[in-house]
Design a protein around this motif. Structure first.
Motif, PDB file in Angstrom:
ATOM      1  N   LEU A 281       0.827  -1.212   0.000  1.00  0.00           N
ATOM      2  CA  LEU A 281       0.000   0.000   0.000  1.00  0.00           C
ATOM      3  C   LEU A 281       0.858   1.256   0.000  1.00  0.00           C
ATOM      4  O   LEU A 281       0.521   2.252  -0.622  1.00  0.00           O
ATOM      5  N   LYS A 282       1.958   1.194   0.715  1.00  0.00           N
ATOM      6  CA  LYS A 282       2.737   2.413   0.904  1.00  0.00           C
ATOM      7  C   LYS A 282       3.799   2.608  -0.170  1.00  0.00           C
ATOM      8  O   LYS A 282       4.057   3.729  -0.601  1.00  0.00           O
ATOM      9  N   TYR A 283       4.424   1.528  -0.612  1.00  0.00           N
ATOM     10  CA  TYR A 283       5.640   1.687  -1.395  1.00  0.00           C
ATOM     11  C   TYR A 283       5.530   1.302  -2.857  1.00  0.00           C
ATOM     12  O   TYR A 283       6.487   1.434  -3.596  1.00  0.00           O
ATOM     13  N   THR A 284       4.408   0.766  -3.284  1.00  0.00           N
ATOM     14  CA  THR A 284       4.347   0.395  -4.696  1.00  0.00           C
ATOM     15  C   THR A 284       3.416   1.335  -5.442  1.00  0.00           C
ATOM     16  O   THR A 284       2.530   1.963  -4.862  1.00  0.00           O
ATOM     17  N   ARG A 285       3.653   1.443  -6.726  1.00  0.00           N
ATOM     18  CA  ARG A 285       2.769   2.261  -7.571  1.00  0.00           C
ATOM     19  C   ARG A 285       1.348   1.742  -7.453  1.00  0.00           C
ATOM     20  O   ARG A 285       0.408   2.512  -7.345  1.00  0.00           O
ATOM     21  N   PHE A 286       1.232   0.407  -7.491  1.00  0.00           N
ATOM     22  CA  PHE A 286      -0.112  -0.168  -7.386  1.00  0.00           C
ATOM     23  C   PHE A 286      -0.807   0.314  -6.118  1.00  0.00           C
ATOM     24  O   PHE A 286      -1.963   0.743  -6.146  1.00  0.00           O
ATOM     25  N   GLY A 287      -0.096   0.273  -4.983  1.00  0.00           N
ATOM     26  CA  GLY A 287      -0.703   0.688  -3.714  1.00  0.00           C
ATOM     27  C   GLY A 287      -1.155   2.136  -3.749  1.00  0.00           C
ATOM     28  O   GLY A 287      -2.249   2.475  -3.299  1.00  0.00           O
ATOM     29  N   ARG A 288      -0.328   2.994  -4.306  1.00  0.00           N
ATOM     30  CA  ARG A 288      -0.706   4.410  -4.365  1.00  0.00           C
ATOM     31  C   ARG A 288      -1.872   4.607  -5.338  1.00  0.00           C
ATOM     32  O   ARG A 288      -2.706   5.479  -5.151  1.00  0.00           O
TER      33      ARG A 288
ATOM     34  N   TRP B  91      10.500   7.181  -3.564  1.00  0.00           N
ATOM     35  CA  TRP B  91       9.947   8.367  -2.896  1.00  0.00           C
ATOM     36  C   TRP B  91      10.860   9.575  -2.982  1.00  0.00           C
ATOM     37  O   TRP B  91      10.399  10.694  -3.144  1.00  0.00           O
ATOM     38  N   LYS B  92      12.176   9.352  -2.870  1.00  0.00           N
ATOM     39  CA  LYS B  92      13.099  10.496  -2.913  1.00  0.00           C
ATOM     40  C   LYS B  92      13.031  11.178  -4.274  1.00  0.00           C
ATOM     41  O   LYS B  92      12.955  12.395  -4.385  1.00  0.00           O
ATOM     42  N   GLU B  93      13.052  10.324  -5.302  1.00  0.00           N
ATOM     43  CA  GLU B  93      12.961  10.830  -6.672  1.00  0.00           C
ATOM     44  C   GLU B  93      11.648  11.591  -6.859  1.00  0.00           C
ATOM     45  O   GLU B  93      11.599  12.658  -7.457  1.00  0.00           O
ATOM     46  N   MET B  94      10.590  11.029  -6.303  1.00  0.00           N
ATOM     47  CA  MET B  94       9.272  11.643  -6.443  1.00  0.00           C
ATOM     48  C   MET B  94       9.265  13.014  -5.780  1.00  0.00           C
ATOM     49  O   MET B  94       8.784  13.990  -6.341  1.00  0.00           O
ATOM     50  N   LYS B  95       9.849  13.079  -4.596  1.00  0.00           N
ATOM     51  CA  LYS B  95       9.866  14.348  -3.875  1.00  0.00           C
ATOM     52  C   LYS B  95      10.677  15.379  -4.653  1.00  0.00           C
ATOM     53  O   LYS B  95      10.292  16.542  -4.740  1.00  0.00           O
ATOM     54  N   ARG B  96      11.777  14.931  -5.228  1.00  0.00           N
ATOM     55  CA  ARG B  96      12.631  15.854  -5.962  1.00  0.00           C
ATOM     56  C   ARG B  96      11.892  16.394  -7.198  1.00  0.00           C
ATOM     57  O   ARG B  96      11.838  17.605  -7.422  1.00  0.00           O
ATOM     58  N   LEU B  97      11.282  15.490  -7.968  1.00  0.00           N
ATOM     59  CA  LEU B  97      10.554  15.908  -9.172  1.00  0.00           C
ATOM     60  C   LEU B  97       9.410  16.842  -8.802  1.00  0.00           C
ATOM     61  O   LEU B  97       9.187  17.869  -9.457  1.00  0.00           O
ATOM     62  N   ALA B  98       8.703  16.485  -7.720  1.00  0.00           N
ATOM     63  CA  ALA B  98       7.567  17.305  -7.315  1.00  0.00           C
ATOM     64  C   ALA B  98       8.039  18.683  -6.869  1.00  0.00           C
ATOM     65  O   ALA B  98       7.426  19.703  -7.200  1.00  0.00           O
TER      66      ALA B  98
ATOM     67  N   LEU C 183       0.793  11.679 -10.294  1.00  0.00           N
ATOM     68  CA  LEU C 183      -0.175  10.592 -10.389  1.00  0.00           C
ATOM     69  C   LEU C 183      -0.140   9.978 -11.788  1.00  0.00           C
ATOM     70  O   LEU C 183      -0.221  10.675 -12.786  1.00  0.00           O
ATOM     71  N   GLY C 184      -0.004   8.672 -11.843  1.00  0.00           N
ATOM     72  CA  GLY C 184       0.008   7.981 -13.124  1.00  0.00           C
ATOM     73  C   GLY C 184       1.395   7.912 -13.739  1.00  0.00           C
ATOM     74  O   GLY C 184       1.632   7.113 -14.636  1.00  0.00           O
ATOM     75  N   ILE C 185       2.326   8.762 -13.288  1.00  0.00           N
ATOM     76  CA  ILE C 185       3.671   8.738 -13.855  1.00  0.00           C
ATOM     77  C   ILE C 185       4.699   8.670 -12.728  1.00  0.00           C
ATOM     78  O   ILE C 185       5.777   9.243 -12.804  1.00  0.00           O
ATOM     79  N   GLU C 186       4.326   7.974 -11.635  1.00  0.00           N
ATOM     80  CA  GLU C 186       5.208   7.898 -10.484  1.00  0.00           C
ATOM     81  C   GLU C 186       6.554   7.313 -10.884  1.00  0.00           C
ATOM     82  O   GLU C 186       6.599   6.304 -11.592  1.00  0.00           O
ATOM     83  N   PRO C 187       7.652   7.914 -10.423  1.00  0.00           N
ATOM     84  CA  PRO C 187       8.939   7.290 -10.669  1.00  0.00           C
ATOM     85  C   PRO C 187       8.999   5.987  -9.882  1.00  0.00           C
ATOM     86  O   PRO C 187       8.687   5.968  -8.691  1.00  0.00           O
ATOM     87  N   ALA C 188       9.356   4.907 -10.534  1.00  0.00           N
ATOM     88  CA  ALA C 188       9.309   3.625  -9.840  1.00  0.00           C
ATOM     89  C   ALA C 188      10.325   2.681 -10.424  1.00  0.00           C
ATOM     90  O   ALA C 188      10.746   2.814 -11.577  1.00  0.00           O
ATOM     91  N   ASN C 189      10.736   1.752  -9.589  1.00  0.00           N
ATOM     92  CA  ASN C 189      11.654   0.712 -10.012  1.00  0.00           C
ATOM     93  C   ASN C 189      10.956  -0.622  -9.784  1.00  0.00           C
ATOM     94  O   ASN C 189      10.716  -1.007  -8.657  1.00  0.00           O
ATOM     95  N   LYS C 190      10.610  -1.287 -10.830  1.00  0.00           N
ATOM     96  CA  LYS C 190       9.878  -2.553 -10.741  1.00  0.00           C
ATOM     97  C   LYS C 190       8.645  -2.438  -9.855  1.00  0.00           C
ATOM     98  O   LYS C 190       8.399  -3.273  -8.989  1.00  0.00           O
ATOM     99  N   GLY C 191       7.906  -1.357 -10.033  1.00  0.00           N
ATOM    100  CA  GLY C 191       6.671  -1.214  -9.270  1.00  0.00           C
ATOM    101  C   GLY C 191       6.849  -0.576  -7.916  1.00  0.00           C
ATOM    102  O   GLY C 191       5.879  -0.186  -7.280  1.00  0.00           O
ATOM    103  N   LEU C 192       8.088  -0.455  -7.430  1.00  0.00           N
ATOM    104  CA  LEU C 192       8.299   0.197  -6.138  1.00  0.00           C
ATOM    105  C   LEU C 192       8.489   1.695  -6.360  1.00  0.00           C
ATOM    106  O   LEU C 192       9.318   2.106  -7.166  1.00  0.00           O
ATOM    107  N   VAL C 193       7.707   2.468  -5.641  1.00  0.00           N
ATOM    108  CA  VAL C 193       7.791   3.920  -5.815  1.00  0.00           C
ATOM    109  C   VAL C 193       9.112   4.413  -5.248  1.00  0.00           C
ATOM    110  O   VAL C 193       9.518   4.049  -4.153  1.00  0.00           O
TER     111      VAL C 193
END
Lengths: 351, 495
Positions: A215-222, B108-115, B96-106
């Motif tokens: 829920l917290k760390y994956t794109r799917f969760g968000r 967060w640092k990258e996201m905060k920087r881009l935002a 939203l919809g274009i979250e920076p992610a690595n194999k599905g894992l968001v």
């Protein structure tokens, strides 16, 4: 684990969620204290009883993990009780499969492969439960139907399927397996006390961590939160709304299978097709008491777990107070309405 | 970038639109409500695909298949209605919809920087990317939407009436931002009703009317009157009966009224036998005014006086005081479409339809038959489901409800929206005859308030008209002192 890492893992948006969790924890303590004081002779806080609470709440909590995803995405799944029954029956049915033995007579598969058969039984049950969950999701997404109606219907269909597989009788497996022992008491049993918790509870603990992480760390969760918060926006931003919903219902099926294994053990290793009736009520109540909103976008795994504990304590505490069953049912129903009323009030304040 | 060119064949909403915008240019797209602007937006964003015509982006054919594809191609939209997910944080909304992610894992640092970068571009450095968007002000939320657009290196940015919920100060900041984005080489399409904004901001303009682009040019060289001429550009046909209405006593008095949803102020008096028109653009606060009068929305300031009563109001009280309303959206608010015509007509007044407090279906239908015949509503019988009827006939059912309840004051919100010309003419005749009353049958003249975006209709049926602009209702003037250009000018704040 440090407090902040703990906080990060379990909260969806910072300190506000954290306060919500704390408030729910307080409610849990109050409910517990109530029964601890009023149940005679301190029977309520004996080791045996505490363990029973944990064992019973594990079934609700495991199924409620999937329901948390569904409700955050602004959906609902009424078929969880039936899916649990399906898993229970599929496990028992698999353990009862007979094959031709070396001497030409029929032998139970489980006698021939005592290790592999239970694993195959579990995989089969997980497959079946996840499949019916995905089917729920596919109907909701493809036919654009209201989840309430779809899962109300599938609640009946899946229950019927479970009864059909079991030929409307309880299935008694020929042999005790480790599945039947998943929820065996540990603290009150010298031989197993090294485990601290029953194996099923450990499974739940792993699931809690995994679900929180998803829920917290994956794109799917968000995306689950985004779809529940504002579906139209999610669609405009290119979030795969349909796929997200589909997976969410599939997850519910998966977690219901795990809950089914625990239930199978809890009711004594019997494939009972009528088990888990009304569980959808307890499971949904756990999620809502845990801080999720029917309008979506809110909810947390930890809150759900606390909700499941509150429901179980109310249920078991009521039994030990000697309340008649009808009073227990009325209390649980009243608590659910109260929880939703609080939810509404909270939202009115936000607006 | 060569810009976008597109033209459509004979479609319902868009009958051939040509439009082009160059990098670093601000193009204003103007037109009345329903001119096809929002359909055009949907084509651009990939929500609709055009029946014919071509879109070119950077000289390459551009065929967006879905909103994500459009965003990735560099075409970003800012919608009139805020479209944020309130429960998510600012940075999640931006990406939203274009979250920076690595194999599905968001990440967060990258996201905060881009935002943070995107927020800095729109002048929101002070906002913590982790704040939930629901904690931000409306103006900040609007900027977050723009941050969402710039986070993806957009080359074309479309803004649909972005100022409708902003204060004058915030509008100025928004303009500065739009100019700085255009200076960076982004092509901007700015959709607006307000000519002052068009003049202040745009380099070129294109006017859309009835799904066609009817003109355009360099903004600095065009006078406002010319643009208005292009926006209106049609003849008032002879649909409207013109009979003398005799005005009697004051039935409804509105003084400095303002609801909670929008700021503003409205004052007017409505007389017996009068048809009073409220002109203005969608979103100017006309519907909110009607809802405040009727008791659907609480009144934040001012008084609404019906006869001698000026206390608190609810819809049920209003019906009791002989005030009835036809809401703008008949599908979701105005009618219970699944119920029969008779059920819909008799809903506010079920008295006298049977012995005691019972409601007898036969009597219900008998009461409705005269209305069905007189108005007339085209249907098999009053027992038919309302959803079977055409839009025009559904609207007549909504109005028949007021006649059945025999109200003295009729509040009509867009009474002819989306219905055919024949039904329109019947409704105009009905309004006229209700305002005249009929001495011989003992029917008193009614007081009627009409809200409409369709100017010829207001000029055709009303005795007096006032114009709503950004929540403020102008001084009413007799209809012969208005013309379409003046109404449009007042509605877009050109006075």
């Amino acid at each position: 684990m440090s407090i902040s890492a703990f906080n990060k893992l379990f909260s969806s948006s910072g300190s506000k969620t954290w306060i919500n969790i704390a408030a729910r924890f307080l409610a849990l303590v109050i409910v517990f204290m109530f029964f601890a004081i009023f149940v005679e002779d301190g029977k309520f806080y004996t080791l045996r009883n505490l363990e029973n609470i944990v064992r019973q709440s594990s079934v609700y909590a495991t199924a409620a993990l999937g329901m948390t995803f569904v409700i955050i995405a602004a959906g609902i799944d009424l078929s969880v009780g039936s899916i649990i029954a399906l898993a229970v029956v599929v496990v028992a049915w698999s353990l009862n499969i007979q094959v031709d033995g070396p001497a030409g007579e029929m032998v139970y598969l489980v006698h021939q492969y005592p290790f592999m058969t239970p694993i195959a039984a579990c995989l089969l049950a997980i497959g079946a439960s996840t499949a019916v969950g995905l089917l729920n999701g596919a109907i909701i997404v493809r036919l654009r139907m209201v989840p309430f109606i779809v899962t109300l219907g599938s609640m009946g269909i899946i229950r019927g399927l479970a009864k059909g597989i079991a030929s409307e009788r309880d299935i008694y497996p020929p042999e005790e397996t480790w599945i039947g022992g998943l929820m065996d008491p540990t603290l009150t049993n010298q031989a197993k006390s090294w485990m601290i918790f029953p194996a099923g509870v450990w499974i739940l603990i792993v699931c809690i961590a995994v679900a929180s992480f998803i829920l917290k760390y994956t794109r799917f969760g968000r995306h689950v939160y985004a779809v529940g918060s504002n579906e139209e926006t999610a669609r405009l931003c290119g979030v795969p709304v349909g796929r997200t919903k589909l997976i969410v219902y599939g997850l519910t099926g998966f977690f219901c299978a795990l809950a089914g294994f625990m239930q199978f053990s809890y009711i004594g290793g019997v494939g009972q097709p009528t088990t888990g009736v009304m569980y959808e009520l307890f499971v949904i109540a756990a999620v809502i008491i845990g801080g999720a909103s029917f309008s979506g976008g809110e909810g947390s795994i930890l809150g759900t777990i606390i909700g499941a504990l509150i429901i179980t304590i109310l249920y078991m505490g009521g039994q030990q107070m000697g309340w008649p069953k009808w009073v227990q049912e009325m209390v649980i129903g009243g608590i659910i309405i109260l929880a939703v009323a609080v939810d509404r009030l909270r939202h009115r304040k936000l607006v | 970038m060569r810009g976008i060119e597109k033209s459509f064949g004979a479609t319902r909403a868009l009958k051939g639109v040509d439009l082009s915008v160059n990098p670093g240019e601000i193009l204003a797209l103007v037109g009345e409500n329903g001119a096809g602007k929002s359909t055009l937006m949907k084509v651009l964003s990939g929500a609709h695909s055009p029946d014919s015509g071509t879109l070119l982006l950077d000289g390459e054919p551009y065929t967006p298949t879905n909103p994500l594809h459009a965003r990735e191609s560099g075409v970003a939209m800012i919608y009139q209605e805020l479209s944020l997910a309130p429960h998510l944080s600012t940075m999640e909304n931006i990406l939203l919809g274009i979250e920076p992610a690595n194999k599905g894992l968001v990440k967060w640092k990258e996201m905060k920087r881009l935002a943070s970068e995107a927020l800095a571009t729109v002048g929101l450095e002070s906002v913590d990317p982790e704040t939930p968007v629901s904690n931000l002000s409306i103006a900040q939320q609007q900027l977050v939407e723009i941050a969402r657009a710039v986070a993806l290196d957009s080359r074309v940015l479309v803004l649909d009436e972005p100022t409708s919920s902003l204060t004058a100060q915030d509008i100025q900041k928004l303009f500065d931002l739009v100019r700085s984005l255009s200076a960076k080489g982004i092509a901007i399409i700015y959709i607006s009703h307000f000519l002052e904004e068009v003049q202040a901001l745009s380099d070129h303009f294109t006017v859309l009317r009835d799904g066609e682009s009817v003109g355009g040019g360099i903004t600095a060289e065009a006078r406002n009157e010319e643009i208005i001429e292009l926006m209106v550009g049609r003849n008032v046909d002879n649909l409207y009966p013109r009979n003398e209405h005799v005005h009697g006593s004051v039935k409804l008095e509105v003084e400095n009224v303002c609801g909670f949803a929008k700021s503003g102020s409205s004052s007017f008096q409505l007389h017996e036998g009068e048809v009073f028109g409220v002109a203005g653009l969608v979103g100017a606060g006309r519907t909110e005014l009607l809802e405040s009068i009727f008791g659907l929305e609480p009144v934040a300031q001012g008084t609404v006086k019906v006869g001698a009563y000026s206390g608190m109001k609810t819809p049920a009280l209003s019906w009791g005081q002989s005030v009835g309303m036809v809401s703008e959206d008949r599908k979701t608010q105005g009618l219970a479409l699944g119920l029969s015509i008779a059920d819909n007509i008799t809903l506010p007044k079920l008295d006298g339809l049977g012995p005691g407090r019972l409601v007898m279906p036969a009597k219900q239908r008998a009461v409705c038959d005269p209305w069905v015949e007189k108005i007339p509503i085209k249907c098999q019988s009053a027992a038919q489901a309302t959803s079977d009827l055409s839009g025009g006939n559904q609207q007549k059912v909504a109005i028949a409800r007021l006649l059945h309840a025999d109200v003295d004051i009729l509040l009509l919100d867009e009474p002819t929206r989306g219905i055919d010309v024949g039904s329109k003419a019947q409704i105009y005749r009905l309004i006229d005859s209700l305002a005249r009353g009929d001495e011989s049958q003992g029917r008193k003249p009614k007081a009627i308030l009409v809200v409409s975006s369709y100017l010829p209709e207001l000029l055709g049926v009303c005795d007096r008209i006032a114009v709503m602009c950004r929540g403020v209702l102008s001084e009413p003037r007799p209809v012969n002192e208005w013309n379409e250009h003046q109404l449009m000018a007042a509605a877009i704040g050109e006075n």
